[in-house]
Design an enzyme around this catalytic site. Structure first.
Site, PDB file in Angstrom:
ATOM      1  N   GLU A 193     -79.623 -55.435 -41.916  1.00 18.53           N
ATOM      2  CA  GLU A 193     -80.682 -56.440 -41.896  1.00 18.53           C
ATOM      3  C   GLU A 193     -82.076 -55.842 -41.907  1.00 18.53           C
ATOM      4  O   GLU A 193     -82.983 -56.375 -42.546  1.00 18.53           O
ATOM      5  CB  GLU A 193     -80.522 -57.338 -40.652  1.00 18.53           C
ATOM      6  CG  GLU A 193     -81.587 -58.405 -40.482  1.00 18.53           C
ATOM      7  CD  GLU A 193     -81.565 -59.443 -41.605  1.00 18.53           C
ATOM      8  OE1 GLU A 193     -82.651 -59.925 -41.970  1.00 18.53           O
ATOM      9  OE2 GLU A 193     -80.474 -59.742 -42.122  1.00 18.53           O
ATOM     10  N   GLU A 194     -82.273 -54.725 -41.201  1.00 16.93           N
ATOM     11  CA  GLU A 194     -83.630 -54.226 -40.983  1.00 16.93           C
ATOM     12  C   GLU A 194     -83.900 -52.837 -41.553  1.00 16.93           C
ATOM     13  O   GLU A 194     -85.058 -52.460 -41.721  1.00 16.93           O
ATOM     14  CB  GLU A 194     -83.933 -54.189 -39.475  1.00 16.93           C
ATOM     15  CG  GLU A 194     -83.612 -55.475 -38.728  1.00 16.93           C
ATOM     16  CD  GLU A 194     -84.419 -56.682 -39.191  1.00 16.93           C
ATOM     17  OE1 GLU A 194     -85.278 -56.537 -40.076  1.00 16.93           O
ATOM     18  OE2 GLU A 194     -84.189 -57.781 -38.685  1.00 16.93           O
ATOM     19  N   SER A 216     -89.199 -68.388 -42.066  1.00 18.23           N
ATOM     20  CA  SER A 216     -88.806 -67.189 -41.341  1.00 18.23           C
ATOM     21  C   SER A 216     -90.004 -66.697 -40.509  1.00 18.23           C
ATOM     22  O   SER A 216     -90.464 -67.436 -39.643  1.00 18.23           O
ATOM     23  CB  SER A 216     -88.279 -66.126 -42.312  1.00 18.23           C
ATOM     24  OG  SER A 216     -87.577 -65.128 -41.626  1.00 18.23           O
ATOM     25  N   ASP A 239     -77.394 -70.531 -39.162  1.00 12.26           N
ATOM     26  CA  ASP A 239     -78.211 -69.325 -39.355  1.00 12.26           C
ATOM     27  C   ASP A 239     -77.754 -68.234 -38.397  1.00 12.26           C
ATOM     28  O   ASP A 239     -77.779 -68.422 -37.176  1.00 12.26           O
ATOM     29  CB  ASP A 239     -79.681 -69.689 -39.109  1.00 12.26           C
ATOM     30  CG  ASP A 239     -80.656 -68.627 -39.604  1.00 12.26           C
ATOM     31  OD1 ASP A 239     -80.247 -67.454 -39.695  1.00 12.26           O
ATOM     32  OD2 ASP A 239     -81.810 -68.973 -39.881  1.00 12.26           O
ATOM     33  N   HIS A 283     -79.763 -68.838 -43.080  1.00 11.48           N
ATOM     34  CA  HIS A 283     -81.204 -68.577 -43.127  1.00 11.48           C
ATOM     35  C   HIS A 283     -81.771 -68.989 -44.483  1.00 11.48           C
ATOM     36  O   HIS A 283     -82.952 -69.261 -44.610  1.00 11.48           O
ATOM     37  CB  HIS A 283     -81.471 -67.095 -42.867  1.00 11.48           C
ATOM     38  CG  HIS A 283     -82.875 -66.801 -42.441  1.00 11.48           C
ATOM     39  ND1 HIS A 283     -83.496 -67.448 -41.410  1.00 11.48           N
ATOM     40  CD2 HIS A 283     -83.792 -65.919 -42.921  1.00 11.48           C
ATOM     41  CE1 HIS A 283     -84.730 -66.994 -41.257  1.00 11.48           C
ATOM     42  NE2 HIS A 283     -84.930 -66.071 -42.171  1.00 11.48           N
TER      43      HIS A 283
END
Length: 747
Positions: A209-210, A613, A688, A720
């Protein structure tokens, strides 16, 4: 966290010749939401993952269908003749089987959760076959259009690749790593202890994800060894996440590393795929680290591991002996002294290990990301200046030539450049000004696949030589009769660009699309924002798609800016947001609204704002801190309490909540919810797993407890990404019906 933009990107070719119907369409048609989200895509076909075969004979890509724009098939172009053919028809080959929950979540991390058919592929090194995952199983496609099924299991295979020397197909199944001879033969399970909370060969949640790391295993160049990550989720807290659907609710006990809580335990091993032997890599005495990147040296004997500290202020490049697992620190990156501790290190993929043992490396040590050469313990800068190298696209090792993208000539454009290692001061631009460019190259950096768009033209893709000369169009995507957007070209409004000063004197750039304006009339503004750190620019010279044009048709001025804290302007520009989320971004967005109010054609009482977001979070903070500035706001999928978001993203900017709780208290959107007095629409997907639905419910409860009126629209089964057939139209009708009440219907 990743941004969700209004625009729709990429495109394809149109047909020649104008029919009578096309001639009628040229008179101009009005955009509708149904057409914007329908098929074929108004931007034309949207090719993905263009690549050259290892021998350079073919160019392959994933092309979506005209009648089903979210379904992709595998196509190949003969680079000598320019002839195209479909290699894998996803409707004929695919089984239609339900994807595993693990693969669904991986697709969410890649932001392709709505895509169908072929979403990834990989060439075999001999250039004769292509590995294609489809509907949870693996297929091997050949250039004659034939396919051979490699797996047929209920479990599904993750992270499949063909090994670099072509000996194996490898994949993860049931949390263990498997290999199978590419030429045929029985599969072999390399790891056996993956079960429960233990995973082999996968990337953990925050890596996907990051950190932009999608895999958990890496082959040596000669197939002799494979480095494999093992992670254990046992220390990670369990979040009971309800995926609320239209006709039922599924409960997932998801291991989610919220800020200030434990991460997974990571180990790295070097495995022999033939003998099964394992060697553990020494990652150091501190177990609370991030495994950022793993690479093999060209000789296949040395492993290079990037180890990032939990606070993300230090990155160590470890040099590992693959035979023993022993590691030493080759060099370390730390934050700039000028930042006085108030900064972090951004991860990058812009690096390349050279055959002579040197390293091409991108660093922000100067305050802007630039390329350096590290050789024999010494650093030599290759690029410099108040601009940013955005990617290292290719390296011609034989000629000592580098190819990279950067915003060197214009902060609002990304161009492809080249330099020679012997004379790095001579930088040559290879792409055309006025366009925003991305590029990939073959392994020897002899040719480039360039994808570009401009404010007046959707994406084009072409094949170029190493000097930048276009060899052939891959997707010319000309806006002529037959192109899906052609009927709307006549009404297409020009994108305008400009700048103004932030409160501290920093230059901020904006883009604007206006309706066909009448003299003396004042117009409402649809002020879109994202505003968060760690993502690309919003304001650039590129195609924004049909939706902003539809807003202009509807009578809105479309407007957005890049505030302090966002990307591609250097570390000082980014660092404004350190331990200060919800402050400088709000200040700059309000300054943008103040600037709009100076324009004679803007109705200062009818500026509405929208974000998704991080942008959704910012919508709430803007209403809290600047009441009365905006006529109404839409907050989509917002983070409302940063303690609910993940470690790697949140701690990068706010630190550890156990050490700095005040930064979290001031950045959260809950404490000042009572300040909101302007109209608000809150939107969230009820399944989500990124910005979990609890962010919306806890905020809604806070507003209700304080008697604050607001509106909500929650989407059962949506993640999301709220969208898809029917849903996208409903979403935007909901947003615009809400905003119209405070602009068109308001006095």
């Amino acid at each position: 966290m990743h941004k969700w933009l209004l625009g729709m990107a990429l495109a394809a070719v149109g047909s020649a010749g104008m029919s009578s119907e096309a001639a009628a369409q040229a008179a101009g048609q009005a955009l509708t939401l149904e057409r914007i989200f329908g098929s074929p895509d108004l931007n034309g076909q949207t090719p993905r993952a263009p690549r050259l075969s290892p021998d350079g004979k073919y160019l392959t890509l994933l092309r979506n269908r005209a009648d089903e724009k979210e379904r992709f098939d595998l196509w190949a172009m003969d680079t000598s003749s320019g002839q195209w053919r479909m290699l894998v028809d996803s409707k004929k080959i695919g089984s239609g089987a339900e994807l595993s929950e693990a693969e669904k979540m991986q697709r969410e991390r890649l932001r392709i959760g709505g895509s169908k058919g072929v979403v990834a592929y990989g060439w075999a090194p001999d250039g004769k076959s292509i590995l294609v995952p489809l509907d949870g199983d693996l297929y091997l496609a050949t250039l004659d259009g034939q396919t051979r099924r490699l797996t047929q299991t209920a479990q599904g295979e993750l992270n499949p690749v063909v090994s670099p020397a072509g000996g194996f197909v490898s994949f993860v199944r049931d949390q263990n790593l498997y290999v199978q001879p590419l030429a045929g033969g029985a599969e072999k399970q390399l790891t056996t202890t993956g079960a429960g909370t233990v995973h082999w060969g996968e990337a953990e949640f925050v890596a996907q994800e990051e950190m932009d790391r999608r895999t958990g295993y890496w082959w040596s160049p000669d197939d002799a060894l494979v480095a494999v990550e093992r992670f254990d989720e046992a220390p990670v807290g369990v979040v009971r996440r309800a995926a609320i659907g239209a006709e039922g609710t599924s409960i997932y006990e998801q291991r989610y590393p919220a800020a200030g809580t434990p991460n997974v335990l990571i180990e790295l091993f070097v495995l022999n795929p033939v003998t099964g032997g394992q060697v553990k890599v020494d990652l150091g005495s501190d177990p609370d680290i991030y495994l950022a990147r793993v690479d093999w040296a060209p000789d296949g004997k040395t492993l290079y591991v990037q180890r990032q500290s939990r606070d993300q202020k230090r990155l160590d490049m470890l040099k590992v002996d693959s035979a023993s697992g022993k590691a030493s620190v080759l060099f370390s990156e730390t934050i700039r002294p000028e930042a006085k501790g108030k900064s972090w290190l951004n991860l990058t993929d812009a690096y390349h290990f050279m055959p002579d043992g040197s390293l091409i490396w991108a660093s922000e040590r100067s305050g802007f990301q630039h390329l350096y050469r590290f050789a024999k313990g010494k650093w030599t800068p290759l690029t410099r200046g108040p601009w940013v190298v955005t990617d290292l696209v290719g390296v011609d090792e034989a000629r000592g030539r580098l190819f990279f993208t950067a915003n060197k000539d214009d902060l609002l454009e990304q161009q492809l450049y080249a330099l020679d290692l012997a004379h790095p001061e001579k930088i040559t631009r290879l792409t055309e000004a006025g366009w925003n460019n991305g590029a990939t190259m073959d392994g020897a950096a002899t040719r480039a696949i360039v994808t570009r768009s401009s404010p007046s033209h959707p994406s084009q893709v072409y094949l170029a030589d190493a000097a930048g000369k276009r060899i052939a169009w891959v997707e010319e995507n000309a806006l002529k009769p037959g192109h899906p957007y052609y009927p709307y070209v006549q009404g297409h409004q020009k994108t305008q660009y400009g700048s103004f000063k932030a409160k501290d004197g920093t230059t901020l750039y904006w883009e604007m699309i206006t309706p066909a304006m009448e003299p003396g009339k004042k117009y409402p503004v649809f002020f879109e924002h994202y505003g968060g750190p760690g993502t690309g620019q919003q304001v650039m010279h590129r195609w924004t798609g049909a939706l902003p044009q539809y807003l202009a048709d509807r009578g809105y001025i479309y407007f957005r800016i890049d505030n302090r804290g966002s990307f591609n302007r250097g570390k000082e520009f980014e660092d404004h947001i350190y331990h200060a989320m919800g402050t400088v971004e709000v200040e700059d967005q309000v300054a943008g609204a103040d600037y709009l109010k100076t324009l004679p054609f803007v109705n200062p009482k009818k500026i509405v704002t929208y974000g998704w977001s991080y942008g959704g979070y910012l919508s709430l903070k803007m209403l809290e801190k600047a009441p009365g500035v905006f006529a109404a706001a839409v907050s989509g999928a917002p983070v409302t309490r940063w303690e609910l978001y993940d470690t790697h993203y949140t701690e990068r900017y706010l630190g550890d909540p156990r050490k700095d709780p005040q930064s979290y208290a001031s950045s959260d959107a809950l404490a000042e919810a009572g300040n909101i007095r302007d109209p608000l629409l809150l939107i969230h997907g009820m399944a989500d797993d990124n910005v979990v639905f609890e962010n919306a419910t806890v905020f809604a409860a806070r507003m209700q407890a304080q008697g604050k009126p607001f509106e909500m629209m929650f989407y059962p089964g949506q993640t999301h990404r709220v969208g898809g057939p029917g849903v996208s139209v409903h979403l935007w009708e909901t947003i615009l019906n809400f905003l119209d009440r405070y602009t068109k219907d308001a006095k």
